[in-house]
Design an enzyme around this catalytic site. Structure first.
Site, PDB file in Angstrom:
ATOM      1  CG  ASP A  52     -22.894  -6.849 -22.647  1.00  0.00           C
ATOM      2  OD1 ASP A  52     -23.231  -7.376 -23.707  1.00  0.00           O
ATOM      3  OD2 ASP A  52     -21.836  -6.214 -22.502  1.00  0.00           O
TER       4      ASP A  52
HETATM    5  C1  BGC Z   1     -21.476  -5.709 -16.947  1.00  0.00           C
HETATM    6  C2  BGC Z   1     -21.661  -5.083 -18.297  1.00  0.00           C
HETATM    7  C3  BGC Z   1     -20.608  -5.578 -19.229  1.00  0.00           C
HETATM    8  C4  BGC Z   1     -20.538  -7.089 -19.239  1.00  0.00           C
HETATM    9  C5  BGC Z   1     -19.349  -7.512 -20.068  1.00  0.00           C
HETATM   10  C6  BGC Z   1     -21.424  -7.199 -17.064  1.00  0.00           C
HETATM   11  O1  BGC Z   1     -21.178  -7.748 -15.802  1.00  0.00           O
HETATM   12  O2  BGC Z   1     -22.495  -5.300 -16.087  1.00  0.00           O
HETATM   13  O3  BGC Z   1     -21.609  -3.673 -18.209  1.00  0.00           O
HETATM   14  O4  BGC Z   1     -20.874  -5.122 -20.530  1.00  0.00           O
HETATM   15  O5  BGC Z   1     -20.406  -7.595 -17.942  1.00  0.00           O
HETATM   16  O6  BGC Z   1     -19.202  -8.835 -20.233  1.00  0.00           O
HETATM   17  C1  NOJ Z   2     -20.261  -2.404 -21.204  1.00  0.00           C
HETATM   18  C2  NOJ Z   2     -19.949  -3.121 -22.464  1.00  0.00           C
HETATM   19  O1  NOJ Z   2     -18.612  -2.874 -22.846  1.00  0.00           O
HETATM   20  C3  NOJ Z   2     -20.868  -2.710 -23.580  1.00  0.00           C
HETATM   21  O2  NOJ Z   2     -20.614  -3.480 -24.711  1.00  0.00           O
HETATM   22  C4  NOJ Z   2     -22.302  -2.840 -23.146  1.00  0.00           C
HETATM   23  O3  NOJ Z   2     -23.109  -2.398 -24.204  1.00  0.00           O
HETATM   24  C5  NOJ Z   2     -22.588  -2.061 -21.881  1.00  0.00           C
HETATM   25  N1  NOJ Z   2     -21.661  -2.467 -20.865  1.00  0.00           N
HETATM   26  C6  NOJ Z   2     -23.995  -2.233 -21.380  1.00  0.00           C
HETATM   27  O4  NOJ Z   2     -24.223  -3.490 -20.871  1.00  0.00           O
END
Ligand code: BGC
Ligand code: NOJ
Length: 810
Positions: free
Chosen positions: A483
């Protein structure tokens, strides 16, 4: 240092020091009603949706930590204490918290009085039951004053904490005997209320927080408890709460049981009232009646135990390593079920407001529980697919209450569609139920625009094909699985979210992670087409898969590993040419699992590079070297300090991708080393460093570049649960459902002498005994079912019955 121990016979983790390095929690509920409960009874309850139907209030990120929950106060001759230590924190003579499967039992004792409280949500019931047993083990008669306490949330958890100008005036309650009702907004647009009941006459109560606690007091010292006197307060606005007051006399050696019930009720619009402004309590009373004796509660608890016995009987292992066995047989599968229920919505790191059910998350979670609850997995797949767009793209999430997609946390993540192929094919392999493909499923929840579920998979596949970049690799969109790799974002404004802000158009950022994913699930799609006789479609799709393999080999290989991406300007990401972020885990995982360029040695080389650059004492980091400056064209990833989260943290979610890749190469010792590094039960003895629960995975452990490596965060709600169970059960232990049977293909450390797996599969039970006399990693030399030799390691689908499968590696 440890804070407790595993009690495997009872399937519990037993905490014997309340001051765990972070609240260690558990989940109650399996269907509609859910609660989070910490080892000191903190947490909250909700009905279906942690945002829209929050029953009790919880303040995240409070000081002190974990303040608020279902609390009991005992005033025993002016010594005041709580069975869970908090909130009063009076030192106890005994403290124990047993977190079990969908229940928690907390016991405290002080001055010869013991209070044991069992918390659980009975099956098919919209309530949390709290059974308290008080025992006087002293030699004197005790007269104690007992106060219960919970604080109501005004339903919408987000509005509850930000619209105070209204909310301080809306709270409404009713008191009826031993039942304290919360009915805020019931008179207008809500058809639901909540209640808190105890199965005993009370000697007083409070429903107004200020009256009970005192405006300048804390939960640890409520005025009413200090004075041993309830106020019998009625809340009008401000903050409604529910507190029972009971005076209890216990002779020496005497015990007494009480049952508290926190319940939720919905009434039809035309049946809301008993009389003017008096709520219709019929359903509440019926619910109360179901749990008004200890015997009834015990029976419901037994049912819950049987439910778990059945769920956990589908896959069990006996390996001789108790740490492995307890993860596979109990905790990892349990965590998978919790991610089924919660997705990423409510934990002690997820506030239950921001995120509902994620499209990619929920599809991936499914591979961790499909064997346990296939019917519910089927329903979940349809719910997810119903939010998909006709072009195959997807909302990134939907709310569980409405089951409607929304873009509250962004959209346009180009990996999203492919995960639907994973979940669907995995479901069919487990069940053999191809009829799912014929279900008519809407796009974007529009019943007028619906096609077969198969067409949804086709749309998923072609969403990639229709969105290729200049190298013939998939365009990344807002981001892929990572993400935070926001290659089209270019954000310089701290007031906008990387996940939702408008992306720049005109770029050509491509993802090697999606490329690998596409080859994997593209092949699955092709195979599925063949299974159902769609030969022409299979052939057409195969061409796209082959092209992708070629594109990766041609433009996705950096020399010693797979590239990660091309950025907006077409520059390499995750290349030896880069100053930071030279190598990333995701593309090594996916391109290895897809075996792209394996004949030419690419897979082996990539995984060796992972070992060399990404592996560390606590697991495999996401990228290396970590970013130490903000790279505007990379987005959120470079905002994290080095070693945390997506910037070179150990993302436990993608370690198993490497583990699976290793098993494909037959390197069982390496796969096992990686598995153990992040597996919580192996980390129990460093709980003080690791911090989060030793019985469940955390999303992230700080990596080698961090200020403090080895510290975990974001436990419970993470795709880590499903992927690790998938890796260990299907690739290390190697028992994998296929369309036509159960494949047995273990890849284990050479030192293992063997192991046993019992696997229920389509009605049959297979007792699989694997022997490793030649000390190999992989390769089935001989396999027989009930003494009859098979000529492949695929056990065919068999009629109901129990079968002994003997496997010899070598
Ligand atoms: C986090 C990710 C997460 C995303 C969700 C980010 O700030 O680092 O792990 O999946 O937010 O929106
Ligand atoms: C958490 C999110 O829930 C997941 O969708 C994502 O793939 C990982 N973070 C990595 O960013």
């Amino acid at each position: 240092m440890k804070y407790g121990f595993f009690d495997d016979d009872n399937r519990e983790y037993v905490i014997n020091n309340p001051q765990t390095p972070w609240p260690w929690i558990n989940y109650l509920g399996n269907e509609d009603f859910f609660s989070l409960i910490s080892n000191t009874a903190g947490g909250y309850s909700f009905y279906k949706d942690a945002k829209f139907r929050r029953l009790t209030r919880y303040r995240y990120n409070n000081v002190p930590m974990d303040n608020g929950g279902r609390y009991f106060y005992i005033n025993d001759n002016n010594t005041i204490w709580s069975p869970g230590w908090k909130p009063v924190k009076t030192p106890l003579d005994k403290y124990e918290c047993r977190h079990g499967l969908s229940y928690t039992r907390i016991t405290g004792a002080k001055n010869g009085l013991e209070a044991e409280v069992l918390f659980f949500v009975p099956l098919k019931s919209w309530c949390e039951v709290q059974k308290m047993k008080l025992t006087n083990s002293s030699s004197e008669t005790k007269k104690i004053k007992l106060f219960s306490f919970q604080e109501w949330c005004l339903w919408n958890a987000e509005d509850d904490q930000n619209n105070l100008q209204r909310n301080f005036s809306t709270g409404e309650v009713e008191v009826d005997g031993s039942t304290l009702y919360h009915k805020t907004e019931y008179k207008e647009r809500r058809n639901h209320y909540a209640f808190y009941h105890v199965n005993e006459a009370i000697q007083g109560f409070d429903t107004d927080r200020e009256s009970f606690v005192g405006l300048y007091n804390e939960y640890s010292e409520p005025q009413a408890v200090l004075e041993g006197k309830p106020r019998n307060s009625h809340a009008h606005g401000w903050s409604p709460v529910a507190s029972h007051y009971l005076e209890i006399e216990l002779k020496a050696g005497e015990s007494k049981e009480l049952v508290f019930v926190l319940g939720y009720v919905e009434n039809d619009d035309n049946d809301k009232w008993e009389s003017k402004n008096v709520i219709n309590k019929t359903k509440a009373k019926a619910l109360i009646q179901r749990f008004d004796t200890s015997a009834k509660v015990n029976a419901a608890f037994d049912e819950l135990q049987s439910y778990w016995n059945q769920l956990l009987s589908v896959y069990t292992v006996k390996s001789g390593d108790e740490k492995l066995d307890r993860m596979v047989n109990i905790w990892n599968q349990y965590q998978c079920m919790v991610t089924f229920n919660m997705s990423r919505s409510a934990s002690f790191f997820e506030v239950g407001i921001g995120r509902g059910m994620g499209f990619r998350d929920s599809n991936q979670d499914l591979i961790g529980f499909v064997h346990q609850i296939p019917e519910r997995a089927r329903e979940r797949i349809i719910d997810i697919a119903s939010t998909q767009f006709e072009d195959g793209g997807a909302y990134h999430q939907y709310q569980p209450l409405t089951k409607r997609g929304n873009d509250a946390i962004g959209g346009n993540f180009n990996d999203d569609p492919l995960w639907l192929i994973l979940s669907t094919t995995d479901y069919i392999k487990e069940t053999g139920d191809f009829s799912l493909l014929d279900e008519i499923v809407p796009f974007d929840n529009d019943e007028n625009n619906a096609k077969s579920h198969f067409e949804h998979l086709k749309a998923s596949f072609y969403h990639v094909v229709n969105n290729l970049g200049p190298h013939g690799l998939p365009l990344i969109g807002r981001a892929d699985w990572n993400d935070c790799l926001n290659l089209n974002c270019f954000s310089t404004n701290p007031n906008e979210s990387f996940q939702t802000t408008e992306n720049q158009s005109g770029g050509s950022a491509e993802s090697l992670m999606i490329a690998g994913l596409f080859v994997m699930y593209g092949r699955e799609y092709v195979q599925l087409c063949r299974q159902i006789g769609k030969e022409t479609e299979a052939e057409a799709a195969q061409v796209h898969v082959d092209n992708m393999v070629q594109a990766v080999i041609k433009d996705g290989w950096d020399g010693d590993w797979y590239l990660r991406a091309y950025d907006f300007y077409g520059k390499k990401v995750g290349s030896a040419e880069n100053e930071e972020g030279k190598i990333f885990i995701e593309s090594q995982g996916w391109c290895s699992m897809a075996e792209i360029g394996r004949e030419a040695g690419l897979v082996e080389k990539a995984l060796d590079s992972v070992k060399e650059h990404l592996d560390c004492d606590y697991g495999i980091v996401l990228n290396n070297p970590a970013f130490t400056r903000y790279v505007v064209e990379y987005g959120e990833i470079s905002t994290y300090p080095a070693g945390y989260k997506e910037n070179a943290g150990i993302f436990c979610h993608n370690n198993p991708w490497i583990i699976i890749g290793e098993t494909m190469l037959g390197r069982g010792d390496q796969a096992w080393e990686y598995y153990k590094k992040i597996c919580p039960s192996y980390l129990e003895s460093i709980s003080d460093l690791h911090k989060t629960e030793p019985y469940v995975y955390a999303q992230m452990i700080s990596g080698k570049d961090a200020f403090k490596p080895g510290e975990a965060k974001n436990s419970w709600l993470t795709g880590t649960a499903a992927w690790n169970f998938y890796a260990v059960s299907r690739y290390i232990l190697g028992v994998r459902p296929q369309y036509d049977g159960l494949l047995v293909d273990p890849c284990i450390p050479k030192g293992w002498k063997g192991f046993e797996v019992v696997r229920k599969f389509r009605g049959a039970t297979f007792k699989i005994k694997v022997a490793n006399p030649r000390s190999v990693n992989k390769g089935v030399a001989k396999i027989s079912v009930d003494g009859k030799l098979l000529d492949t390691n695929l056990i065919p689908v068999m009629p109901e019955g129990v079968y002994n499968v003997d496997v010899v590696l070598g």
